[in-house]
Design a protein around this motif. Sequence first.
Motif, mmCIF file in Angstrom:
data_model
loop_
_atom_site.group_PDB
_atom_site.id
_atom_site.type_symbol
_atom_site.label_atom_id
_atom_site.label_comp_id
_atom_site.label_asym_id
_atom_site.label_seq_id
_atom_site.Cartn_x
_atom_site.Cartn_y
_atom_site.Cartn_z
ATOM 1 N N ASP A 1 37.936 -21.601 -24.058
ATOM 2 C CA ASP A 1 37.851 -20.518 -23.244
ATOM 3 C C ASP A 1 39.198 -19.934 -22.881
ATOM 4 O O ASP A 1 39.305 -18.739 -22.684
ATOM 5 N N THR B 1 39.126 -24.742 -17.291
ATOM 6 C CA THR B 1 37.980 -24.096 -17.851
ATOM 7 C C THR B 1 36.995 -25.098 -18.243
ATOM 8 O O THR B 1 37.200 -26.251 -18.671
ATOM 9 N N ASP C 1 40.208 -17.708 -26.266
ATOM 10 C CA ASP C 1 38.852 -16.978 -26.994
ATOM 11 C C ASP C 1 38.702 -17.292 -28.279
ATOM 12 O O ASP C 1 38.581 -16.462 -28.965
ATOM 13 N N PRO D 1 31.402 -21.956 -26.419
ATOM 14 C CA PRO D 1 31.564 -20.479 -26.800
ATOM 15 C C PRO D 1 30.814 -19.886 -27.837
ATOM 16 O O PRO D 1 30.072 -20.666 -28.677
#
Length: 452
Positions: free
Chosen positions: A267, A262, A270, A106
């Motif tokens: 993920d 994921t 967030d 991320p």
Amino acid sequence: MTQQVNPQEGAAVKAADRAHVFHSWSAQDVIDPLAVAGAEGSYFWDFEGNRYLDFTSGLVFTNIGYQHPKVVAAIQEQAAQLVTFAPAFAVAPRSEAARLVAERTPGDLDKIFFTNGGAEAVENAVRLARVHTGRPKVLSAYRSYHGSTSAAIHLTGDPRRWANDTGAAGVVHFWGPFLYRSPFYAESEEQECERALKHLDDTIRYEGPATIAAIILETIPGGSGIMPPPPGYLAGVRELCDKYGIVFILDEVMAGFGRTGTWFAADLYDARPDLMTFAKGVNSGYVPLGGVAISAEIAETFAQRPFPGGLTYSGHPLACAAAVATINVMAEEKIVENAAHLGEQVLGPGLRALAEDHPSVGDVRGTGVFWCVELVRDRETREPLVPYNATGKANAPMAAFGAAAKKHGLWPFLNMNRTHVVPPCTLTESEAQEGLAALDKALTVADEFVAG
């Protein structure tokens, strides 16, 4: 792979193990390790011809199952081409593994420091944070596990820390959210999140924000009970870190690379960490590998200043070749999507149905192929089936449950009063149903210990 029965060879393997192998986390004269003859996909077997469906994924690392032919071939090809090389050089498998990991992490976690496993990843993440901030302390949660090396074991928040705890300076524990056994007397996820964040904020303020380098959290705590955080919690931790200038470290060693349905558990929420540790599923443990994904801001700290750390085998070519093959296989064969499907359509509903049928099941929680079934003596009081950190006779109910699972061809992951359902991400629907049926039979044994 052909399954062959050879009790004599098994006896020899077992004898040599008992004579010379020193096992981790064990009283050596008490354990009775199974001699394993082979493994393939979701199964392994012994020399007596007994085959087991592996609901442990080793130690939650064989995310693509055992002996995936493409990964085995990649290791063989790399061994023939360049079996090893020092970490100061640029070599193809290391560069490509770093690129593929960074592509999936991320935010701007685009620099990768490779280690040999998860504990070393945590050690180096903490070192990065401390040097970057110039601060000494790191906060971590109770009900956590971060590894068994020096800093990692002190950060750990479960009983494995106790025998190693030398009162190391710079580690402070706090309570993370866990509604089923809430330390905050919460009655909803919203209350649990709000009160857990206030508790963390209070801890930071009383410890002194200017002394805290990092907060480290397992995105979804794994070995301590697979406890998905309530909505908003990780975002709230991010806000506290931004408020006080603290580095936010997410530990994805167990939860990463498809296990939650994921690529990373982050993920799902967030979440935006500054550093993220990984290992296990990055190459399904075919060759030891771990690492730290590093944000641009922290990487910049070391643009002209040497990082004070390193490992002889950092980014070993064989391990990185296995990682490249594993990540590519996961993408090509839609293994992450399969894990998500199993969690939503098979394992989640199946485990909740078992909870309806068995009074020993107090709670079911999880996602993807990352589930926990908490066993209790009393659903109303939530008294655990065995006491916290039970051993010997006190652990007899869980031992009986585990023996029943194995009798029905399932190898279970047992931890305290819980069984974790953590099979490979490649598990098929029929294999999942086979495992659920075996759990159903084993839970009848656990039910015998329910109060009343």
